[in-house]
Design a protein around this motif. Sequence first.
Motif, PDB file in Angstrom:
ATOM      1  N   PHE A  10      21.779 -43.389  -9.256  1.00  0.00           N
ATOM      2  CA  PHE A  10      20.899 -44.552  -9.279  1.00  0.00           C
ATOM      3  C   PHE A  10      20.178 -44.584 -10.625  1.00  0.00           C
ATOM      4  O   PHE A  10      19.967 -43.546 -11.247  1.00  0.00           O
ATOM      5  N   SER A  11      19.775 -45.770 -11.054  1.00  0.00           N
ATOM      6  CA  SER A  11      19.103 -45.894 -12.344  1.00  0.00           C
ATOM      7  C   SER A  11      17.939 -46.874 -12.263  1.00  0.00           C
ATOM      8  O   SER A  11      17.830 -47.663 -11.321  1.00  0.00           O
ATOM      9  N   SER A  12      17.106 -46.822 -13.292  1.00  0.00           N
ATOM     10  CA  SER A  12      15.994 -47.744 -13.426  1.00  0.00           C
ATOM     11  C   SER A  12      15.428 -47.616 -14.831  1.00  0.00           C
ATOM     12  O   SER A  12      15.468 -46.539 -15.434  1.00  0.00           O
ATOM     13  N   THR A  13      14.923 -48.718 -15.348  1.00  0.00           N
ATOM     14  CA  THR A  13      14.199 -48.684 -16.619  1.00  0.00           C
ATOM     15  C   THR A  13      12.746 -49.033 -16.315  1.00  0.00           C
ATOM     16  O   THR A  13      12.455 -50.155 -15.876  1.00  0.00           O
ATOM     17  N   PRO A  14      11.835 -48.080 -16.509  1.00  0.00           N
ATOM     18  CA  PRO A  14      10.427 -48.321 -16.183  1.00  0.00           C
ATOM     19  C   PRO A  14       9.794 -49.405 -17.063  1.00  0.00           C
ATOM     20  O   PRO A  14      10.240 -49.653 -18.181  1.00  0.00           O
ATOM     21  N   ASP A  20      -3.272 -52.770 -15.573  1.00  0.00           N
ATOM     22  CA  ASP A  20      -3.533 -51.765 -14.547  1.00  0.00           C
ATOM     23  C   ASP A  20      -3.241 -50.346 -15.021  1.00  0.00           C
ATOM     24  O   ASP A  20      -3.454 -49.387 -14.278  1.00  0.00           O
ATOM     25  N   LYS A  21      -2.704 -50.236 -16.245  1.00  0.00           N
ATOM     26  CA  LYS A  21      -2.359 -48.933 -16.822  1.00  0.00           C
ATOM     27  C   LYS A  21      -1.430 -48.135 -15.898  1.00  0.00           C
ATOM     28  O   LYS A  21      -1.657 -46.979 -15.598  1.00  0.00           O
ATOM     29  N   LEU A  22      -0.365 -48.821 -15.448  1.00  0.00           N
ATOM     30  CA  LEU A  22       0.618 -48.216 -14.543  1.00  0.00           C
ATOM     31  C   LEU A  22       2.016 -48.328 -15.132  1.00  0.00           C
ATOM     32  O   LEU A  22       2.366 -49.326 -15.745  1.00  0.00           O
ATOM     33  N   ILE A  23       2.798 -47.305 -14.921  1.00  0.00           N
ATOM     34  CA  ILE A  23       4.217 -47.340 -15.230  1.00  0.00           C
ATOM     35  C   ILE A  23       4.909 -47.558 -13.895  1.00  0.00           C
ATOM     36  O   ILE A  23       4.639 -46.850 -12.930  1.00  0.00           O
ATOM     37  N   TYR A  24       5.783 -48.556 -13.831  1.00  0.00           N
ATOM     38  CA  TYR A  24       6.370 -48.928 -12.550  1.00  0.00           C
ATOM     39  C   TYR A  24       7.809 -49.383 -12.745  1.00  0.00           C
ATOM     40  O   TYR A  24       8.256 -49.640 -13.867  1.00  0.00           O
ATOM     41  N   GLY A  25       8.518 -49.501 -11.645  1.00  0.00           N
ATOM     42  CA  GLY A  25       9.876 -50.019 -11.720  1.00  0.00           C
ATOM     43  C   GLY A  25      10.502 -50.105 -10.348  1.00  0.00           C
ATOM     44  O   GLY A  25       9.905 -49.723  -9.344  1.00  0.00           O
ATOM     45  N   GLU A  37       5.877 -46.105  -8.862  1.00  0.00           N
ATOM     46  CA  GLU A  37       4.847 -46.278  -9.891  1.00  0.00           C
ATOM     47  C   GLU A  37       4.166 -44.955 -10.156  1.00  0.00           C
ATOM     48  O   GLU A  37       4.169 -44.049  -9.324  1.00  0.00           O
ATOM     49  N   SER A  38       3.603 -44.861 -11.350  1.00  0.00           N
ATOM     50  CA  SER A  38       2.867 -43.670 -11.752  1.00  0.00           C
ATOM     51  C   SER A  38       1.805 -44.084 -12.761  1.00  0.00           C
ATOM     52  O   SER A  38       2.006 -45.017 -13.535  1.00  0.00           O
TER      53      SER A  38
END
Length: 74
Positions: A10-14, A20-25, A37-38
């Motif tokens: 599986f893949s994803s590009t964050p 909100d200062k969040l990294i998500y995908g 999210e992180s």
Amino acid sequence: MFEKLVYKGFSSTPNYDIEDKLIYGTVDGVEGLAEYESDTLEGVEQAFRDAVDDYIEGCDEAGVPANPRILVLA
């Protein structure tokens, strides 16, 4: 900005939400929605892996294949 994450095919590009200062995908190539999210760079890969594992577990419980529609070889 971010490199593609790959785990168990599986893949994803964050993405980054500056407000909100969040990294998500979302996990690519799955039926339904598998998201993560992180709030730290250090935690984003684990959040993605947890989302993939949760997706696979949910598919197993529902008795449906958990194969990504687009297989990523790493």
